[in-house]
Design a protein around this motif. Structure first.
Motif, PDB file in Angstrom:
ATOM      1  N   PRO A   1       0.923   6.742  -5.011  1.00 20.78           N
ATOM      2  CA  PRO A   1      -0.427   6.671  -4.433  1.00 20.78           C
ATOM      3  C   PRO A   1      -1.480   6.484  -5.520  1.00 20.78           C
ATOM      4  O   PRO A   1      -1.229   6.720  -6.701  1.00 20.78           O
ATOM      5  CB  PRO A   1      -0.583   8.029  -3.749  1.00 20.78           C
ATOM      6  N   GLU A   2      -2.649   6.080  -5.093  1.00 20.50           N
ATOM      7  CA  GLU A   2      -3.746   5.843  -6.028  1.00 20.50           C
ATOM      8  C   GLU A   2      -4.240   7.172  -6.597  1.00 20.50           C
ATOM      9  O   GLU A   2      -4.391   8.152  -5.876  1.00 20.50           O
ATOM     10  CB  GLU A   2      -4.883   5.140  -5.287  1.00 20.50           C
ATOM     11  N   LEU A   3      -4.465   7.204  -7.889  1.00 19.63           N
ATOM     12  CA  LEU A   3      -5.036   8.377  -8.539  1.00 19.63           C
ATOM     13  C   LEU A   3      -6.537   8.317  -8.314  1.00 19.63           C
ATOM     14  O   LEU A   3      -7.201   7.378  -8.714  1.00 19.63           O
ATOM     15  CB  LEU A   3      -4.701   8.365 -10.030  1.00 19.63           C
ATOM     16  N   ARG A   4      -7.071   9.337  -7.657  1.00 24.46           N
ATOM     17  CA  ARG A   4      -8.457   9.288  -7.199  1.00 24.46           C
ATOM     18  C   ARG A   4      -9.414   9.906  -8.223  1.00 24.46           C
ATOM     19  O   ARG A   4      -9.880  11.025  -8.060  1.00 24.46           O
ATOM     20  CB  ARG A   4      -8.575  10.004  -5.856  1.00 24.46           C
TER      21      ARG A   4
ATOM     22  N   GLU B   1       3.388   2.633  -1.486  1.00 19.15           N
ATOM     23  CA  GLU B   1       2.120   3.348  -1.344  1.00 19.15           C
ATOM     24  C   GLU B   1       2.318   4.864  -1.305  1.00 19.15           C
ATOM     25  O   GLU B   1       1.491   5.610  -1.799  1.00 19.15           O
ATOM     26  CB  GLU B   1       1.384   2.895  -0.089  1.00 19.15           C
ATOM     27  N   SER B   2       3.413   5.325  -0.706  1.00 17.87           N
ATOM     28  CA  SER B   2       3.634   6.769  -0.640  1.00 17.87           C
ATOM     29  C   SER B   2       4.278   7.314  -1.907  1.00 17.87           C
ATOM     30  O   SER B   2       4.072   8.469  -2.263  1.00 17.87           O
ATOM     31  CB  SER B   2       4.493   7.126   0.583  1.00 17.87           C
TER      32      SER B   2
ATOM     33  N   GLU C   1       9.421  -6.020   4.824  1.00 17.98           N
ATOM     34  CA  GLU C   1       8.302  -6.154   3.891  1.00 17.98           C
ATOM     35  C   GLU C   1       7.293  -5.019   4.065  1.00 17.98           C
ATOM     36  O   GLU C   1       6.825  -4.422   3.086  1.00 17.98           O
ATOM     37  CB  GLU C   1       7.627  -7.504   4.115  1.00 17.98           C
ATOM     38  N   ASP C   2       6.941  -4.703   5.324  1.00 17.25           N
ATOM     39  CA  ASP C   2       6.015  -3.591   5.582  1.00 17.25           C
ATOM     40  C   ASP C   2       6.615  -2.258   5.151  1.00 17.25           C
ATOM     41  O   ASP C   2       5.913  -1.386   4.636  1.00 17.25           O
ATOM     42  CB  ASP C   2       5.660  -3.508   7.068  1.00 17.25           C
ATOM     43  N   TYR C   3       7.895  -2.115   5.361  1.00 15.16           N
ATOM     44  CA  TYR C   3       8.566  -0.866   4.978  1.00 15.16           C
ATOM     45  C   TYR C   3       8.469  -0.632   3.476  1.00 15.16           C
ATOM     46  O   TYR C   3       8.084   0.451   3.031  1.00 15.16           O
ATOM     47  CB  TYR C   3      10.037  -0.911   5.410  1.00 15.16           C
ATOM     48  N   TRP C   4       8.780  -1.648   2.680  1.00 12.91           N
ATOM     49  CA  TRP C   4       8.733  -1.477   1.234  1.00 12.91           C
ATOM     50  C   TRP C   4       7.313  -1.296   0.733  1.00 12.91           C
ATOM     51  O   TRP C   4       7.065  -0.597  -0.249  1.00 12.91           O
ATOM     52  CB  TRP C   4       9.429  -2.641   0.515  1.00 12.91           C
ATOM     53  N   LYS C   5       6.341  -1.895   1.415  1.00  7.38           N
ATOM     54  CA  LYS C   5       4.943  -1.685   1.053  1.00  7.38           C
ATOM     55  C   LYS C   5       4.570  -0.219   1.285  1.00  7.38           C
ATOM     56  O   LYS C   5       3.915   0.405   0.438  1.00  7.38           O
ATOM     57  CB  LYS C   5       4.045  -2.599   1.881  1.00  7.38           C
ATOM     58  N   GLN C   6       4.986   0.360   2.403  1.00 14.72           N
ATOM     59  CA  GLN C   6       4.701   1.765   2.694  1.00 14.72           C
ATOM     60  C   GLN C   6       5.434   2.692   1.726  1.00 14.72           C
ATOM     61  O   GLN C   6       4.896   3.731   1.337  1.00 14.72           O
ATOM     62  CB  GLN C   6       5.075   2.098   4.135  1.00 14.72           C
ATOM     63  N   VAL C   7       6.635   2.328   1.326  1.00 17.60           N
ATOM     64  CA  VAL C   7       7.378   3.130   0.344  1.00 17.60           C
ATOM     65  C   VAL C   7       6.626   3.147  -0.983  1.00 17.60           C
ATOM     66  O   VAL C   7       6.460   4.206  -1.607  1.00 17.60           O
ATOM     67  CB  VAL C   7       8.814   2.593   0.151  1.00 17.60           C
TER      68      VAL C   7
END
Length: 154
Positions: free
Chosen positions: A33-36, A29-30, A21-27
């Motif tokens: 990514p959020e458009l700033r 997010e990377s 679950e953490d792995y797919w969350k990091q995938v």
């Protein structure tokens, strides 16, 4: 790439690196990514929908809504949008396709214009080779330009 990402989700939990679950969350997010930009950060702090926030950004305060939080320059905003992974890779692909097609067409046009004749079957392999070599060189230069653009991202 998809195979490597899928294998990472399988291998990570087996070696106690992270759970799936953490792995797919990091995938996620990377990869996305959020458009700033200012108006998008206001949307994150608000429960209003994105179209409503975008409409307010355009109508109420267009001069600052499309800026980045750390700069008052539209240049930085353009770099932020263009270097966002989805936009960046789409632009690279479209640029490389355009370079390849235009190089082939221009070489053929110049060849036919210079000789005032159509290309014969005997010259087709040479034209293909010339187009591939020249477009490859131009694509390498364009790739260098895209990497320079990434260096400007904050």
């Amino acid at each position: 790439t998809a195979l490597a990402v899928a294998l990472g989700s399988y291998v990570g939990p087996q070696y106690n690196i992270c759970n799936s679950e953490d792995y797919w969350k990091q995938v996620r997010e990377s990869t996305f990514p959020e458009l700033r930009l200012v108006f998008l950060q206001q949307q994150n702090n608000n429960t209003t929908s994105l179209p409503t926030i975008l409409w307010e950004a355009v109508t109420k305060n267009p001069s600052t809504s499309f800026l980045t939080p750390w700069s008052n320059s539209y240049k930085d905003s353009i770099i932020e949008v263009v270097t966002h992974p989805i936009v960046y890779h789409l632009l690279k692909a479209l640029t490389y396709i355009t370079i390849t097609i235009l190089t082939a067409e221009l070489l053929l046009f110049v060849r036919c214009k210079a000789t005032r004749t159509r290309i014969t079957p005997r010259h087709v392999p040479g034209m293909i080779t010339s187009s591939v070599v020249l477009s490859s060189i131009v694509v390498i230069v364009a790739d260098w330009g895209f990497s320079q653009l990434l260096l400007h991202r904050v």
